[in-house]
Design an enzyme around this catalytic site. Structure first.
Site: not given
Ligand code: BG6
Length: 608
Positions: A2, A27, A75, A101-102, A481, A485, A488, A504, A603
């Site tokens: 928020c 935000r 939010w 906010n919180g 992961e 990362k 990406e 293998h 995203k």
């Molecule tokens: C991808 C994102 O498009 O979707 C990743 O770039 C994310 O970061 C993946 O982990 C899944 O997205 P969500 O919103 O379902 O967790």
């Protein structure tokens, strides 16, 4: 999360509030509103949706004359995005207006007590409790009532309040959620962050927890909880606005990496009461759990990697068989599900098309669906039988970090909760897990300390073409992961491999100088991991080891070593992932990549 803006001065408040809220849009929010004193009452304008909706509602501010006001972008955490759940929240008689906010962790307890005193609540929010409690305590002195309310609240809050009885004063306070005071000529401001009012002033007070602020046109008074005046040092900032929006960090991703301890506290603390895990309104009973003969976990991307951790953790604690799939595969493989199946869906955005489709297929087949989601009221949340929210706040960077970490925390909470319901844990084991959960945010904070070592290592290796991440058991899940990362955001090719599987096939790729990241936090498998390290090193690989502090002896067996604080086995992924996030960030930073918006990525992918 928020955003809050407050103004008292000689100009019209509403346009200033709108301008401040615009600067806070980054935000992330789902609704917006404001309260302005317009000569005889507090006028409230608020609505679900983008700030433009509010802007149109008040005709750019023209409809709300008056020079004292508070504004808010919400939010959602408690109560779905809606007009009535938007802020400001007002008290029964309309005397008080509040923006927050919180998370008020004890809002239910206070709400019940007020309902018993015939206070009718109109919203689902935790914030409304503040407005109603203000009116309940108010006997004519606003500051007194405000301090009484603050002393009742538990959790995190930044609050702005107006009272129609004294429109020449605007009050505010913060605890854990940031709030700053802006100082002008015969006008003063309060805001969630500096950028939102940087256009109006560059002179600020930074508030500390439980410092209560009284703003008038003439000036600013700050009190402690005993109503004693506090002197504050004036801070003059000459920041560039774009940098300021990231809290002074260069990228949202780095800001969000650093926000993980707070995101974990916000996600874990409200769910542990008197040493017991309470899972919001998850209604799974022991009988229902006993009927599940299988748990399926479905997700995409990093959320899928959380699912791999969840498989190991839930099976270890509950002994219920768990399978985990990427959603795009799950939905087309005719999964075998029925009313004896529990499907756990994990998603930050709650809108990923493949994951949503997998959820709907699961429901069609009769399974019960529990989702772990970061966005309140999202499609996945709305379609689930139970929802456990990660209270990470909005995540702006495409590559997820704090949402991923809070998803792990919710997995631990859920696994321990289910194992306890099934009678799989002794009281001592349960209490130990709860203690470990409560200690986790601080340990993550510690793991974030040795950034410089990681930055140094990245500076030596950012031109690498192929990097391998290897691990066993939970370390294998973390290697996935770590690898994602890196790919990406730095565009460096990388693979995650079960360390025991290398021989293998993939070990054929090892050449002189190939960089291998060996994740070795699993105590029982440490020796096996070290033989895999020897395997790759004997073929020329350069090995970056990652282990817990109590296994520092492996330093002699690797070329470079990152260590993290130790924790119980099931929670080590939350610590091991931290150096890998930082490693990826620095590698991408050295390569000059667009870290917050990597090429080709979104995203949230809301199409197939
Ligand atoms: C991808 C994102 O498009 O979707 C990743 O770039 C994310 O970061 C993946 O982990 C899944 O997205 P969500 O919103 O379902 O967790």
């Amino acid at each position: 999360m928020c955003g809050i803006v407050g103004y008292i001065g000689g100009d019209q408040a509403a346009p200033i509030l709108l301008s401040g809220l615009e600067k806070l849009e980054y935000r992330g929010y789902d609704s917006a509103g404001m309260a302005v004193y317009t000569g005889d009452s507090l006028q409230i304008a608020k609505s679900k949706g983008r700030l433009q909706v509010l802007h149109d509602l008040v005709d750019g501010g023209k409809k709300l004359p008056g020079s004292v006001g508070i504004g808010h972008t919400r939010w959602a955490t408690h109560g779905k995005p809606s007009d009535i759940n938007s802020h400001p929240q007002v008290s029964k008689s309309g005397k008080f207006a509040v923006v927050h906010n919180g998370i008020i962790e004890n809002y239910q307890e206070i709400k019940q007590k007020l309902i018993q005193k015939d206070v009718n609540f109109v919203s689902e929010t935790d914030t409304e409790v503040v407005a109603q409690l203000l009116e309940y305590y108010y006997k004519g002195d606003i500051l007194d009532a405000f301090i009484k309310v603050i002393s009742r609240l538990q959790g995190s809050y930044a609050l702005g309040i107006l009272c129609v009885d004294d429109p020449e004063k605007l009050y505010a306070v913060r605890k854990d959620s940031p709030l700053v005071v802006g100082l002008g000529e015969h006008e003063n401001y309060v805001a969630s962050d500096i950028p939102s009012i940087l256009n109006f002033t560059r002179d600020f007070y930074r508030l500390k927890d439980n410092e209560v602020v009284e703003l008038t046109r003439q000036g600013v008074k700050i009190f402690n909880m005993e109503k004693e005046p506090i002197e504050k040092e004036l801070v003059h900032v000459d920041w560039d606005l774009s940098v300021a929006e990231k809290g002074g960090y260069e990228h949202f991703m780095f800001k969000e990496i650093m926000e993980q301890p707070k995101a974990l506290r916000d996600t874990i603390s409200p769910r542990i009461k008197d040493g017991r895990i309470v899972l919001d309104d998850v209604t799974l009973t022991a009988e229902q759990l006993k009927q599940f003969n299988r748990i399926s976990i479905v997700a995409c991307g990093s959320a899928y990697h959380v699912g791999v951790v969840a498989k190991y953790v839930i099976e270890k604690l509950t002994r219920i068989p768990v399978e985990v799939d990427v959603a795009s595969e799950f939905r087309y493989r005719q999964p075998i599900l029925d009313s004896n199946s529990l499907v756990i869906v994990i998603s930050q955005s709650g809108e990923t098309a493949d994951t949503l489709a997998a959820l709907r297929e699961s429901k069609r087949l009769g399974a019960r669906v529990l989702s772990i989601v970061n966005v309140v009221g999202s499609s996945i949340a709305n379609d689930s039988d139970d929802v456990l929210y990660t209270w990470a706040g909005p995540e702006i960077a495409v590559a997820t970090t704090k949402a991923y970490s809070t998803q792990l925390a919710v997995v631990y909470l859920l696994a321990i909760y289910m194992a306890d319901l099934l009678g799989k844990l002794s009281a001592e084991e349960y209490d130990e897990y709860v203690r470990e959960l409560q200690a986790l945010p601080d340990k993550v904070e510690q793991a974030l300390q040795n950034k410089e070592d990681i930055q140094y290592f990245a500076s030596k290796h950012f031109s690498a073409k192929d990097i391998f991440f290897i691990g066993r058991n939970l370390d294998y899940a973390i290697s996935m992961e770590g690898s994602l990362k890196l790919k990406e955001i730095s565009y460096i090719h990388s693979e995650a491999y079960a360390a025991g599987e290398l021989k293998h096939g993939t070990i054929s790729l090892m050449e002189e100088g190939t960089l291998v990241v060996a994740i070795a936090t699993h105590q029982q498998l440490l020796e096996k991991m070290m033989s895999n390290v020897i395997e790759v090193r004997s073929r020329g690989a350069l090995v970056l080891g990652l282990t817990t502090e109590d296994n520092g002896q492996i330093e002699k067996d690797v070329d470079f070593l990152f260590t993290v604080p130790s924790a119980c086995e099931i929670m080590r992924p939350s610590l091991a992932v931290i150096p890998l996030q930082l490693f990826s960030y620095y590698m991408a930073s050295m390569k000059g990549c667009d870290i917050d918006k990597p090429r080709n990525l979104a995203k949230s992918v809301t199409v197939e």
